[in-house]
Design a protein around this motif. Sequence first.
Motif, PDB file in Angstrom:
ATOM      1  N   HIS A  16     -21.740 -38.346  63.453  1.00 56.48           N
ATOM      2  CA  HIS A  16     -20.898 -37.578  62.547  1.00 56.48           C
ATOM      3  C   HIS A  16     -20.648 -38.365  61.272  1.00 56.48           C
ATOM      4  CE1 HIS A  16     -17.907 -40.215  64.452  1.00 56.48           C
ATOM      5  NE2 HIS A  16     -17.301 -40.142  63.270  1.00 56.48           N
ATOM      6  N   LYS A  40     -26.456 -31.187  50.702  1.00 56.31           N
ATOM      7  CA  LYS A  40     -27.493 -31.113  51.731  1.00 56.31           C
ATOM      8  C   LYS A  40     -27.752 -32.534  52.232  1.00 56.31           C
ATOM      9  CE  LYS A  40     -32.207 -29.597  52.659  1.00 56.31           C
ATOM     10  NZ  LYS A  40     -33.439 -29.022  52.090  1.00 56.31           N
ATOM     11  N   THR A  42     -30.122 -34.743  54.616  1.00 56.20           N
ATOM     12  CA  THR A  42     -31.414 -34.726  55.284  1.00 56.20           C
ATOM     13  C   THR A  42     -31.636 -36.054  55.986  1.00 56.20           C
ATOM     14  OG1 THR A  42     -32.278 -33.252  53.579  1.00 56.20           O
ATOM     15  CG2 THR A  42     -33.901 -34.389  54.954  1.00 56.20           C
ATOM     16  N   SER A  52     -32.075 -31.098  58.499  1.00 51.48           N
ATOM     17  CA  SER A  52     -31.062 -31.173  57.448  1.00 51.48           C
ATOM     18  C   SER A  52     -29.873 -30.293  57.811  1.00 51.48           C
ATOM     19  CB  SER A  52     -31.637 -30.752  56.097  1.00 51.48           C
ATOM     20  OG  SER A  52     -32.029 -29.404  56.121  1.00 51.48           O
ATOM     21  N   ILE A  53     -28.756 -30.616  57.177  1.00 49.93           N
ATOM     22  CA  ILE A  53     -27.494 -29.904  57.345  1.00 49.93           C
ATOM     23  C   ILE A  53     -26.940 -29.678  55.945  1.00 49.93           C
ATOM     24  CG2 ILE A  53     -25.135 -30.076  58.231  1.00 49.93           C
ATOM     25  CD1 ILE A  53     -26.310 -32.069  60.338  1.00 49.93           C
ATOM     26  N   THR A  54     -26.459 -28.479  55.674  1.00 47.59           N
ATOM     27  CA  THR A  54     -25.864 -28.183  54.377  1.00 47.59           C
ATOM     28  C   THR A  54     -24.381 -27.889  54.566  1.00 47.59           C
ATOM     29  OG1 THR A  54     -27.951 -27.308  53.531  1.00 47.59           O
ATOM     30  CG2 THR A  54     -25.952 -26.707  52.336  1.00 47.59           C
ATOM     31  N   GLU A  55     -23.557 -28.608  53.834  1.00 45.42           N
ATOM     32  CA  GLU A  55     -22.106 -28.422  53.882  1.00 45.42           C
ATOM     33  C   GLU A  55     -21.636 -27.822  52.558  1.00 45.42           C
ATOM     34  OE1 GLU A  55     -19.642 -28.900  56.250  1.00 45.42           O
ATOM     35  OE2 GLU A  55     -21.388 -29.042  57.546  1.00 45.42           O
ATOM     36  N   VAL A  70     -18.400 -33.650  59.864  1.00 48.13           N
ATOM     37  CA  VAL A  70     -19.711 -33.022  59.904  1.00 48.13           C
ATOM     38  C   VAL A  70     -20.473 -33.579  61.101  1.00 48.13           C
ATOM     39  CG1 VAL A  70     -21.874 -32.648  58.662  1.00 48.13           C
ATOM     40  CG2 VAL A  70     -19.730 -32.845  57.389  1.00 48.13           C
ATOM     41  N   ASP A  71     -20.916 -32.708  61.996  1.00 50.56           N
ATOM     42  CA  ASP A  71     -21.677 -33.098  63.177  1.00 50.56           C
ATOM     43  C   ASP A  71     -23.132 -33.346  62.767  1.00 50.56           C
ATOM     44  OD1 ASP A  71     -22.854 -33.452  65.659  1.00 50.56           O
ATOM     45  OD2 ASP A  71     -22.412 -31.427  66.370  1.00 50.56           O
ATOM     46  N   LEU A  72     -23.616 -34.574  62.962  1.00 50.79           N
ATOM     47  CA  LEU A  72     -24.984 -34.942  62.601  1.00 50.79           C
ATOM     48  C   LEU A  72     -25.905 -35.042  63.808  1.00 50.79           C
ATOM     49  CD1 LEU A  72     -24.240 -37.805  60.037  1.00 50.79           C
ATOM     50  CD2 LEU A  72     -24.707 -35.406  59.550  1.00 50.79           C
ATOM     51  N   SER A  74     -27.561 -33.023  65.495  1.00 48.82           N
ATOM     52  CA  SER A  74     -28.790 -32.226  65.473  1.00 48.82           C
ATOM     53  C   SER A  74     -29.939 -32.932  64.766  1.00 48.82           C
ATOM     54  CB  SER A  74     -28.536 -30.869  64.816  1.00 48.82           C
ATOM     55  OG  SER A  74     -28.215 -31.032  63.447  1.00 48.82           O
TER      56      SER A  74
END
Length: 109
Positions: A16, A40, A42, A52-55, A70-72, A74
């Motif tokens: 996270h 974003k 990545t 990637s995760i977009t917040e 933010v859960d990372l 994944s």
Amino acid sequence: DLVRSRGLGDVYKRQHLYIANSTWVYNYFTGADSDSFQVKITGSLGGVEKGSITETLVAGKSKLSGWRKVDLSSLGAVDKLVFKAVCDYLADPTYFCVDEIGLLKPDAM
């Protein structure tokens, strides 16, 4: 770019992080329907993108006013995180704040 948070080339599973608007970004966006600011994140391993995760930090009248976890998980095991600000106009400020990047030790993966 934020690169290799522990030792050069070490592989960690990111769990996270916390993200927030900078004061400049928070005050810059006025709440117009067109206001938009995202970050974003990545993750990559050995130069290969893993995901990637977009917040979203600003969306119209909605603005993040504190810290968001933010859960990372994944992203899996990665050796690099890249942060990219996504906004609509070149003049928009692109600053944001990151804290407490939580890692899982390699022997615990």
